[in-house]
Design an enzyme around this catalytic site. Structure first.
Site, PDB file in Angstrom:
ATOM      1  N   ASP A   1      59.180 -32.169  97.131  1.00  0.00           N
ATOM      2  CA  ASP A   1      58.465 -31.527  98.240  1.00  0.00           C
ATOM      3  C   ASP A   1      58.032 -32.619  99.218  1.00  0.00           C
ATOM      4  OD1 ASP A   1      57.274 -29.347  99.539  1.00  0.00           O
ATOM      5  OD2 ASP A   1      55.333 -29.825  98.664  1.00  0.00           O
TER       6      ASP A   1
ATOM      7  N   GLN B   1      49.740 -34.011 107.613  1.00  0.00           N
ATOM      8  CA  GLN B   1      48.952 -33.171 106.721  1.00  0.00           C
ATOM      9  C   GLN B   1      47.442 -33.394 106.894  1.00  0.00           C
ATOM     10  OE1 GLN B   1      50.200 -33.642 102.646  1.00  0.00           O
ATOM     11  NE2 GLN B   1      48.761 -32.133 101.835  1.00  0.00           N
TER      12      GLN B   1
ATOM     13  N   HIS C   1      47.687 -35.292  89.278  1.00  0.00           N
ATOM     14  CA  HIS C   1      47.929 -35.467  90.718  1.00  0.00           C
ATOM     15  C   HIS C   1      46.734 -34.965  91.523  1.00  0.00           C
ATOM     16  CE1 HIS C   1      49.822 -35.249  94.690  1.00  0.00           C
ATOM     17  NE2 HIS C   1      49.499 -33.964  94.735  1.00  0.00           N
TER      18      HIS C   1
ATOM     19  N   GLU D   1      57.164 -35.727  96.639  1.00  0.00           N
ATOM     20  CA  GLU D   1      56.391 -35.125  95.556  1.00  0.00           C
ATOM     21  C   GLU D   1      57.360 -34.751  94.454  1.00  0.00           C
ATOM     22  OE1 GLU D   1      53.688 -32.076  97.023  1.00  0.00           O
ATOM     23  OE2 GLU D   1      52.305 -33.675  97.594  1.00  0.00           O
TER      24      GLU D   1
ATOM     25  N   ASP E   1      54.447 -22.960  96.495  1.00  0.00           N
ATOM     26  CA  ASP E   1      54.221 -24.233  95.825  1.00  0.00           C
ATOM     27  C   ASP E   1      52.834 -24.224  95.208  1.00  0.00           C
ATOM     28  OD1 ASP E   1      55.119 -26.643  94.941  1.00  0.00           O
ATOM     29  OD2 ASP E   1      54.566 -27.749  96.730  1.00  0.00           O
TER      30      ASP E   1
ATOM     31  N   LYS F   1      54.861 -30.175 105.484  1.00  0.00           N
ATOM     32  CA  LYS F   1      55.713 -29.843 104.348  1.00  0.00           C
ATOM     33  C   LYS F   1      56.962 -29.064 104.741  1.00  0.00           C
ATOM     34  CE  LYS F   1      52.525 -30.750 100.989  1.00  0.00           C
ATOM     35  NZ  LYS F   1      52.770 -31.450  99.723  1.00  0.00           N
TER      36      LYS F   1
ATOM     37  N   GLU G   1      58.342 -32.717  91.514  1.00  0.00           N
ATOM     38  CA  GLU G   1      57.938 -31.399  91.012  1.00  0.00           C
ATOM     39  C   GLU G   1      59.061 -30.760  90.206  1.00  0.00           C
ATOM     40  OE1 GLU G   1      56.206 -28.642  93.715  1.00  0.00           O
ATOM     41  OE2 GLU G   1      55.351 -30.178  95.026  1.00  0.00           O
TER      42      GLU G   1
END
Lengths: 431, 431
Positions: A240, A247, A141, A206, A134, A260, A208
């Site tokens: 994601d 995190q 972002h 997320e 990734d 993740k 993406e």
């Protein structure tokens, strides 16, 4: 582009200019096999190829077995020139009164056996993924997140404009659209900043783009930027999923891990790189002095893909679009990602997945994550009459993406969908 | 433990108490297959099993095909109880005048066809690795590196003693012992702290243990610590080659990427988890309040494995041991790593590789990386009469590891070897 003899709605994602590939089963066809989506139908290429459907395309004859595989890897491995020929051939097969009308348009029997309704198929992860990487090349972002954590003057790290920042993700938890996502347990900090074992309270998405790799390089052999396009099979939407509280506690100094690796969702239909060629567009300009191996003369290295995030809160009747962005909002292109990834000799393999990183736009309403949309969780927003900051149990998220050309023709990615299941009681999975 | 009818040197890594598994070919046996190493021989289990070698072990009869596979994945997937039975059975087959003496000891023909000299076989990556995760649980290493970067008062990050810190590595570049390692190009900083495109000047090693996974959990289903041992097939030595200058520039904020993904070397012979049971030992005590899911009553959760790093500088005649450490120097055990890795629901698959992180001891001379040995590259050391800080082209590194029981019996891992090849001229790979 000719008209099709198939009835394809003007707003269909799977138009004649698309022809995306996927893996399906359906009633009476229980072994996963390759298909293309067209309008509200899918064409089963295992059946089509076994019934001389590809008789007008000599180049594919030695490789017809690839359409009987449970992943797209074997087809992808045939290389970009073959993908192009197969896609263009199928466009002719679907074109009204075209040279191959005898194959399907005028062949009611094969039409009956090889077509199925899109709503009647089960889709699968389209590729066997060896490694998933990734990246983090959505500059807006990275800036937005940097502002939240470090303030506007230090928002971007010094390396950010010099290389496509990325990290190795978890291949085993990449799932296809529609797979439910269990809220993860993990270590998060309580109000006193002490770690506790708890289900994530800051579950995020997320937005993406993902690219699948169709060619391998050997260990130690970098892929020059001029050859990197050959490694890119096609594109999907990628969510994601991220546990922001996990995190924040775990990621120093080695990066995101359990935050993740519980799930990453991809859309089921791979839009071939060739299908996106007409939608090339310039990305975010890079004002840094770019190193020689990443320098490119290609002005339009990104794609003009409209992207949106729809959220349907638990208990509500329909989804609401909460963010709109675009595939142009990237600082580095996928070919640059391939080249940077291999510059030290790392081998790519067919089926590897590369994520762009979250694609936010520069304005309010274009954020690709709830973290940004809610200013770090501090500003709840209204969606379908209820308040949200992060995802709650039962919430369903759908990513969508589409391109439109100047003739008004449309090409889309289908859905990238996932619903949040409640965390296991006491962290123990039921059977 | 009985004596063997085979001539096994007292100092052999591959003693009767070991029986490690690997993948080999040799002259006349070109398809990779499963073997065990014993003394200075290997027993080809494809041939042994095809000639009724396992006739005394009913439990393995339905699964004999696993010994004809090109990886250990199928054997590993049979589970810990089968591994145990197969290993114990082979120990009896190799035992002098044992119950199975008719199978090999007294069967000259099968001895001739199923044994080959260890020096005559080519070894391969023992498992197909789906995902590779590298942890960072060598506390002395984390402390040493932390002191270099942040000073002694902030050496360890706040999360360090609360969870096994780890990151996703790159599976595609894990290679077997003996594979040469090409010096990677990448972005490094020059004297003015500006990025340049250059071969790494700070190429390093990391002395680690690796564990292969033999059982999968489904997406969303954590593995409780009480069951985590069932997921651990066996252990290898692991050299996680690192480009420190690439790492320093790229790693903020998402962790190491190109600094690590050019190669990671594992030893060829997998020492089964059962073989290490007698060598259980206590690790580094953890004074933090450990979260419930990571709490264990198992006092001896690590292994007393002597580890050493040997470096043979280019142009010299032999290697010199530059570091000695021990497998006890870990803060978290491999079962704790499995449980933490899956606590949010991340699926493990058979063949996944877990690295311990660099295993340094607390004293000078026990450092598991050159970064530590040279105090961040500031103090060159003498090896075989020449000076080194980081690795130079042609240098060869060998990791070794072994256990010794109170009877003086020894069990070892074989070599984990790699030699540095010079960087490609201008970053372009030759054919």
């Amino acid at each position: 582009m000719a008209e099709s003899w198939l009835d394809i709605a003007a707003e269909s994602d799977f138009s004649l200019i698309n022809i995306p590939f996927g893996i399906i089963t359906y009633a009476g066809a229980s072994a996963p096999r390759v298909a293309v989506a067209i309008g509200d139908k899918v064409l089963d290429l295992a059946i089509f190829s076994a019934n001389k459907g590809f008789s007008g395309l000599p180049a594919i004859q030695p490789y017809l077995h690839v359409f009987h595989e449970p992943t797209l890897n074997a087809f992808a491995a045939l290389g970009r020139p073959i993908h192009r020929q197969v896609r263009e051939y199928l466009q002719k097969v679907f074109a009204k009164d075209g040279p191959y009308r005898h194959l399907l348009q005028d062949n009611q029997e094969l039409r009956n056996t090889s077509f199925t309704d899109l709503t009647a198929v089960q889709t699968y992860l389209p590729m066997h993924i060896g490694d998933y990487t990734d990246f983090y090349v959505g500059k807006h972002h990275a800036y937005n997140v940097g502002v939240l954590f470090r303030g506007p003057s230090n928002a971007l790290q010094p390396n950010y404009t010099h290389l496509p920042v990325g990290y190795h993700g978890r291949a085993s938890s990449v799932v296809v659209s529609g797979t439910p996502v269990r809220r993860p347990w993990g270590q998060i900090l309580n109000a006193e900043k002490a770690p506790i074992y708890h289900p994530s309270k800051r579950l995020d998405i997320e937005l993406e783009l993902g690219a699948f790799v169709c060619k391998g390089n050997r260990l130690g052999a970098p892929v020059p930027l001029t050859q990197a396009e050959d490694y890119l099979f096609g594109y999907v939407l990628l969510n994601d999923w991220s546990a922001r509280d996990v995190q924040a506690w775990e990621y120093v100094p080695l990066g995101p891990f359990n935050a993740k690796n519980f799930a990453s969702t991809v859309s089921a239909w791979v839009v071939l790189a060739d299908a996106l060629e007409p939608f090339r567009a310039e990305g975010i300009p890079n004002e840094s002095q770019v190193q020689s191996y990443l320098k490119s003369d290609v002005k339009k290295a990104m794609f003009d893909i409209n992207l949106e995030v729809s959220l349907q809160p638990s208990g509500t009747a329909s989804g609401t679009v909460i963010s709109r962005s675009n595939g142009r909002n990237l600082l580095w292109s996928f070919p640059q990602m391939v080249t940077h990834h291999t510059v030290g000799g790392c081998p790519m393999n067919v089926g590897d997945l590369l994520g762009s990183g979250t694609i936010s736009g520069p304005e309010s309403g274009t954020e690709g994550s709830l973290l940004e949309l809610t200013n770090g969780g501090s500003k709840p927003f209204d969606v379908g009459g209820v308040k949200r900051t992060f995802l709650e149990d039962g919430d369903e998220v759908v990513l969508r993406g589409w391109c439109k050309n100047t003739n008004g023709q449309r090409l889309g990615f289908g859905e990238c969908r996932g619903q949040i299941l409640e965390a296991w009681k006491d962290g123990v999975a039921s059977e």
